[in-house]
Design an enzyme around this catalytic site. Structure first.
Site, PDB file in Angstrom:
ATOM      1  N   GLY A 124       6.480  -6.079  -1.851  1.00  0.00           N
ATOM      2  CA  GLY A 124       6.065  -7.378  -1.832  1.00  0.00           C
ATOM      3  C   GLY A 124       5.508  -7.200  -3.059  1.00  0.00           C
ATOM      4  O   GLY A 124       6.138  -7.974  -3.742  1.00  0.00           O
ATOM      5  N   HIS A 152      13.777  -3.288 -13.301  1.00  0.00           N
ATOM      6  CA  HIS A 152      13.952  -4.621 -13.520  1.00  0.00           C
ATOM      7  C   HIS A 152      14.970  -5.298 -13.147  1.00  0.00           C
ATOM      8  O   HIS A 152      15.452  -6.912 -13.327  1.00  0.00           O
ATOM      9  CB  HIS A 152      13.084  -5.259 -14.560  1.00  0.00           C
ATOM     10  CG  HIS A 152      12.009  -4.692 -14.199  1.00  0.00           C
ATOM     11  ND1 HIS A 152      10.704  -3.416 -14.936  1.00  0.00           N
ATOM     12  CD2 HIS A 152      10.677  -5.788 -13.860  1.00  0.00           C
ATOM     13  CE1 HIS A 152       9.342  -3.890 -14.179  1.00  0.00           C
ATOM     14  NE2 HIS A 152       9.441  -5.431 -14.134  1.00  0.00           N
ATOM     15  N   GLU A 192       7.577 -22.843  -7.846  1.00  0.00           N
ATOM     16  CA  GLU A 192       7.244 -22.779  -6.180  1.00  0.00           C
ATOM     17  C   GLU A 192       5.016 -22.147  -5.859  1.00  0.00           C
ATOM     18  O   GLU A 192       5.103 -22.604  -4.976  1.00  0.00           O
ATOM     19  CB  GLU A 192       7.581 -21.106  -5.756  1.00  0.00           C
ATOM     20  CG  GLU A 192       7.466 -19.732  -4.749  1.00  0.00           C
ATOM     21  CD  GLU A 192       7.762 -18.880  -4.141  1.00  0.00           C
ATOM     22  OE1 GLU A 192       8.561 -18.548  -4.984  1.00  0.00           O
ATOM     23  OE2 GLU A 192       7.115 -18.126  -3.620  1.00  0.00           O
ATOM     24  N   HIS A 221     -17.877 -27.893  13.858  1.00  0.00           N
ATOM     25  CA  HIS A 221     -17.371 -28.141  14.773  1.00  0.00           C
ATOM     26  C   HIS A 221     -18.293 -27.049  16.175  1.00  0.00           C
ATOM     27  O   HIS A 221     -17.693 -27.661  17.225  1.00  0.00           O
ATOM     28  CB  HIS A 221     -15.653 -27.891  14.937  1.00  0.00           C
ATOM     29  CG  HIS A 221     -14.481 -29.118  14.870  1.00  0.00           C
ATOM     30  ND1 HIS A 221     -14.364 -29.449  13.173  1.00  0.00           N
ATOM     31  CD2 HIS A 221     -13.911 -30.167  14.902  1.00  0.00           C
ATOM     32  CE1 HIS A 221     -13.566 -30.044  12.763  1.00  0.00           C
ATOM     33  NE2 HIS A 221     -13.309 -30.764  14.485  1.00  0.00           N
ATOM     34  N   THR A 258      -0.794 -13.160  -3.913  1.00  0.00           N
ATOM     35  CA  THR A 258      -1.866 -13.058  -3.516  1.00  0.00           C
ATOM     36  C   THR A 258      -2.933 -13.381  -3.961  1.00  0.00           C
ATOM     37  O   THR A 258      -2.794 -13.374  -5.393  1.00  0.00           O
ATOM     38  CB  THR A 258      -2.398 -11.380  -2.365  1.00  0.00           C
ATOM     39  OG1 THR A 258      -2.206 -10.696  -3.975  1.00  0.00           O
ATOM     40  CG2 THR A 258      -1.053 -10.498  -2.218  1.00  0.00           C
TER      41      THR A 258
HETATM   42  C1  LIG Z   1       4.123 -15.519   6.999  1.00  0.00           C
HETATM   43  C2  LIG Z   1       4.531 -15.029   6.184  1.00  0.00           C
HETATM   44  C3  LIG Z   1       5.530 -15.624   5.295  1.00  0.00           C
HETATM   45  C4  LIG Z   1       6.951 -15.294   4.570  1.00  0.00           C
HETATM   46  N1  LIG Z   1       7.519 -15.914   3.939  1.00  0.00           N
HETATM   47  C5  LIG Z   1       7.821 -15.040   2.747  1.00  0.00           C
HETATM   48  C6  LIG Z   1       9.318 -15.425   2.100  1.00  0.00           C
HETATM   49  O1  LIG Z   1       9.989 -16.364   2.521  1.00  0.00           O
HETATM   50  N2  LIG Z   1       9.923 -14.585   1.781  1.00  0.00           N
HETATM   51  C7  LIG Z   1      10.025 -13.326   1.224  1.00  0.00           C
HETATM   52  O2  LIG Z   1      10.632 -13.432   0.122  1.00  0.00           O
HETATM   53  N3  LIG Z   1       7.967 -12.915   1.272  1.00  0.00           N
HETATM   54  C8  LIG Z   1       6.989 -13.552   2.144  1.00  0.00           C
HETATM   55  N4  LIG Z   1       6.785 -13.316   3.081  1.00  0.00           N
HETATM   56  C9  LIG Z   1       5.372 -12.289   2.099  1.00  0.00           C
HETATM   57  C10 LIG Z   1       4.968 -12.263   1.360  1.00  0.00           C
HETATM   58  O3  LIG Z   1       5.197 -12.842   0.210  1.00  0.00           O
HETATM   59  C11 LIG Z   1       4.487 -10.952   1.261  1.00  0.00           C
HETATM   60  O4  LIG Z   1       3.865 -10.836   2.776  1.00  0.00           O
HETATM   61  C12 LIG Z   1       3.696 -10.864  -0.570  1.00  0.00           C
HETATM   62  O5  LIG Z   1       3.655 -11.017  -1.802  1.00  0.00           O
HETATM   63  C13 LIG Z   1       1.959  -9.842  -0.283  1.00  0.00           C
HETATM   64  O6  LIG Z   1       2.860  -8.377  -0.292  1.00  0.00           O
HETATM   65  P1  LIG Z   1       2.777  -7.402   0.545  1.00  0.00           P
HETATM   66  O7  LIG Z   1       2.486  -8.240   2.206  1.00  0.00           O
HETATM   67  O8  LIG Z   1       3.709  -6.202   0.042  1.00  0.00           O
HETATM   68  O9  LIG Z   1       1.579  -6.400   0.160  1.00  0.00           O
HETATM   69  P2  LIG Z   1       0.948  -6.009  -0.815  1.00  0.00           P
HETATM   70  O10 LIG Z   1       1.626  -5.945  -2.078  1.00  0.00           O
HETATM   71  O11 LIG Z   1       1.106  -4.198  -0.212  1.00  0.00           O
HETATM   72  O12 LIG Z   1      -0.659  -5.993  -0.938  1.00  0.00           O
HETATM   73  C14 LIG Z   1      -1.174  -5.202  -0.228  1.00  0.00           C
HETATM   74  C15 LIG Z   1      -3.065  -5.548  -0.925  1.00  0.00           C
HETATM   75  O13 LIG Z   1      -2.960  -4.584  -2.537  1.00  0.00           O
HETATM   76  C16 LIG Z   1      -3.186  -6.148  -3.036  1.00  0.00           C
HETATM   77  N5  LIG Z   1      -2.449  -5.687  -4.625  1.00  0.00           N
HETATM   78  C17 LIG Z   1      -0.987  -5.066  -4.207  1.00  0.00           C
HETATM   79  N6  LIG Z   1      -0.501  -5.363  -5.866  1.00  0.00           N
HETATM   80  C18 LIG Z   1      -2.102  -5.081  -6.370  1.00  0.00           C
HETATM   81  C19 LIG Z   1      -2.631  -4.908  -7.908  1.00  0.00           C
HETATM   82  N7  LIG Z   1      -1.592  -4.557  -8.781  1.00  0.00           N
HETATM   83  N8  LIG Z   1      -3.999  -5.599  -8.192  1.00  0.00           N
HETATM   84  C20 LIG Z   1      -4.597  -5.260  -7.374  1.00  0.00           C
HETATM   85  N9  LIG Z   1      -4.144  -6.370  -6.072  1.00  0.00           N
HETATM   86  C21 LIG Z   1      -2.854  -5.658  -5.254  1.00  0.00           C
HETATM   87  C22 LIG Z   1      -2.620  -7.429  -2.707  1.00  0.00           C
HETATM   88  O14 LIG Z   1      -3.208  -8.513  -2.845  1.00  0.00           O
HETATM   89  C23 LIG Z   1      -3.381  -7.061  -1.154  1.00  0.00           C
HETATM   90  O15 LIG Z   1      -4.344  -7.517  -1.189  1.00  0.00           O
HETATM   91  C24 LIG Z   1       6.161 -13.899   3.623  1.00  0.00           C
HETATM   92  C25 LIG Z   1       4.881 -13.506   4.516  1.00  0.00           C
HETATM   93  C26 LIG Z   1       4.297 -14.158   5.613  1.00  0.00           C
HETATM   94  C27 LIG Z   1       2.916 -13.277   5.966  1.00  0.00           C
END
Ligand SMILES: Cc1cc2nc3c(=O)[nH]c(=O)nc-3n(C[C@H](O)[C@H](O)[C@H](O)COP(=O)(O)OP(=O)(O)OC[C@H]3O[C@@H](n4cnc5c(N)ncnc54)[C@H](O)[C@@H]3O)c2cc1C
Length: 380
Positions: free
Chosen positions: A132, A179, A242, A338, A365
């Site tokens: 992610g 990459h 974005e 509320h 995030t």
């Molecule tokens: C409703 C919804 C719609 C979405 N729509 C799309 C879409 O259209 N297309 C798409 O491609 N994706 C989409 N996403 C995915 C979204 O962009 C990812 O969920 C997001 O980028 C986080 O990735 P992850 O869920 O793998 O979390 P992770 O990367 O596993 O992160 C978990 C936690 O670790 C923290 N973390 C990770 N790396 C670090 C770091 N280096 N330093 C400190 N903290 C860190 C994060 O901040 C988070 O708190 C969507 C997600 C949701 C829930």
């Protein structure tokens, strides 16, 4: 707060988009939430009115409004109407620009006119079950087979995953270089393109979100976006817009939440007066309003910077970070003010509370936003 960056043509565009949303979107909020998605017709209606990809050049069917302030208005008004399923800013400001900025002429002619009319609904597929925040960890591959690429892998949490027709998909084209990612325009009707179920979420109930599976999908060579291996660069460049678009959506939603709360506290009585008369209520709301004004001013500044070609990824990250944290605070304080009503689904603030939580997570995030800002601060 009076804003100074908009001219008469922007105000007219805002007024007509707002009228469209009040007529074609707001009355259907509950119905769409129940259905778990928005109907295709709303995209077509928006397209007919020129509200989808208005920045596309006229020869591709667009209005040629290559001024980010129009996209800013779309994002803000989408938020301000409180419906979070019809995210036309995803279609307009996030996905279409990858094809417009990097796609070949053939690709633009193939897909942009349909994106402008709303015949094609767009999505972007980057996230994978094991990748992610860490985009370089993605496993989806696209192998060059001469006249096509063979796409295999899966993506998750993809917005418009059920109703989308065309997805910008990121895949690895060189397994040895993390990459070396390329972007492809992948049609949902290609053989081997499989959609998972509409995922059950905390909020954004009318937005369809799904897993996508690619099982030996033959992607024509011409559907490669830009140059092979340059996808990471395109993603990084696209992410600034974005994230800014997300920030603008957030400020629209935050204004909506503040308006709902102000209206409610003026009516609600406790201890013989309206809740609005308590100093605690006024101070809480004043604090949120001041933060909203400051972030709005930042977004206005960055909209102009985008037009002039010098908005940075760090700037956009600051706007996304601050606006999503503010929105969650607006929703949380809104529910609090509320009282019990805020916990009831019949009150829109309850939906805003659930809908807003994701804004600190998707499109990068809050932690990743801080990482980008800090990286710039500490570079040598
Ligand atoms: C409703 C919804 C719609 C979405 N729509 C799309 C879409 O259209 N297309 C798409 O491609 N994706 C989409 N996403 C995915 C979204 O962009 C990812 O969920 C997001 O980028 C986080 O990735 P992850 O869920 O793998 O979390 P992770 O990367 O596993 O992160 C978990 C936690 O670790 C923290 N973390 C990770 N790396 C670090 C770091 N280096 N330093 C400190 N903290 C860190 C994060 O901040 C988070 O708190 C969507 C997600 C949701 C829930």
């Amino acid at each position: 707060m009076k804003r100074f960056i908009f001219e008469e043509e922007h105000e007219m565009f805002r007024e007509s988009f707002r009228t469209f949303l009040q007529k074609e979107v707001v009355p259907y909020r509950d119905e769409w939430r129940q259905a778990g998605m928005v109907p295709r017709e709303v995209y077509r209606k928006a397209g007919e009115m020129g509200f989808l990809v208005p920045q596309a050049p006229e020869e591709l069917g667009g209005l040629g409004l290559d001024d980010f302030r129009f996209q800013q208005i779309i994002a803000e008004e989408m938020g301000a109407c409180g419906e979070t399923g019809f995210i036309s800013n995803l279609h307009t400001s996030i996905v279409a620009p990858f094809i417009l900025a990097n796609g070949s002429e053939t690709l633009q002619q193939k897909y942009i006119p349909g994106s402008v009319t709303g015949e094609l609904i767009l999505g972007i597929a980057m996230t994978e079950p094991d990748a992610g925040s860490d985009v370089a960890g993605m496993r989806t591959t696209a192998v060059d087979q001469g006249d096509h690429y063979l796409l295999n892998g899966n993506k998750t949490y993809i917005s418009n995953g059920i109703c989308g027709d065309l997805f910008v998909v990121a895949a690895r084209t060189n397994p040895d270089i993390p990459h070396a990612i390329s972007l492809f325009a992948v049609e949902a009707n290609f053989d081997g393109f499989i959609r998972g179920a509409n995922l059950k979420k905390m909020g954004m109930k009318s937005q369809d979100t799904a897993e996508l599976f690619f099982d030996n999908v033959k992607v024509p060579k011409e559907n490669l976006i830009g140059v092979e291996g340059e996808g990471f660069k395109y993603l990084m460049a696209g992410l600034a817009k974005e994230r800014l678009s997300c920030a603008m959506w957030n400020i629209g939603l935050a204004q909506y939440g503040l308006d709902l709360t102000v209206e409610f506290v003026k009516e609600r009585k406790a201890f013989g007066k309206s809740v609005a008369q308590f100093q605690n209520t006024q101070f809480k709301l004043a604090d949120l309003k001041a933060r909203l004004d400051a972030i709005t001013a930042l977004c206005d500044q960055l909209s102009i910077a985008i037009n002039q070609g010098h908005a940075t990824s760090e700037d956009a990250s600051s706007a996304k970070l601050l606006s999503s944290e503010l929105l969650c605070d607006v929703a949380d304080e809104g529910v609090q003010l509320h009282g019990g009503a805020g916990y009831m689904e019949e009150y829109p603030i309850c939906h805003l509370y659930k809908d807003s939580r994701i804004t600190r997570i998707f499109a990068g995030t809050s932690e990743i936003m801080k990482l980008i800002i800090a990286r710039d601060m500490f570079k040598d």
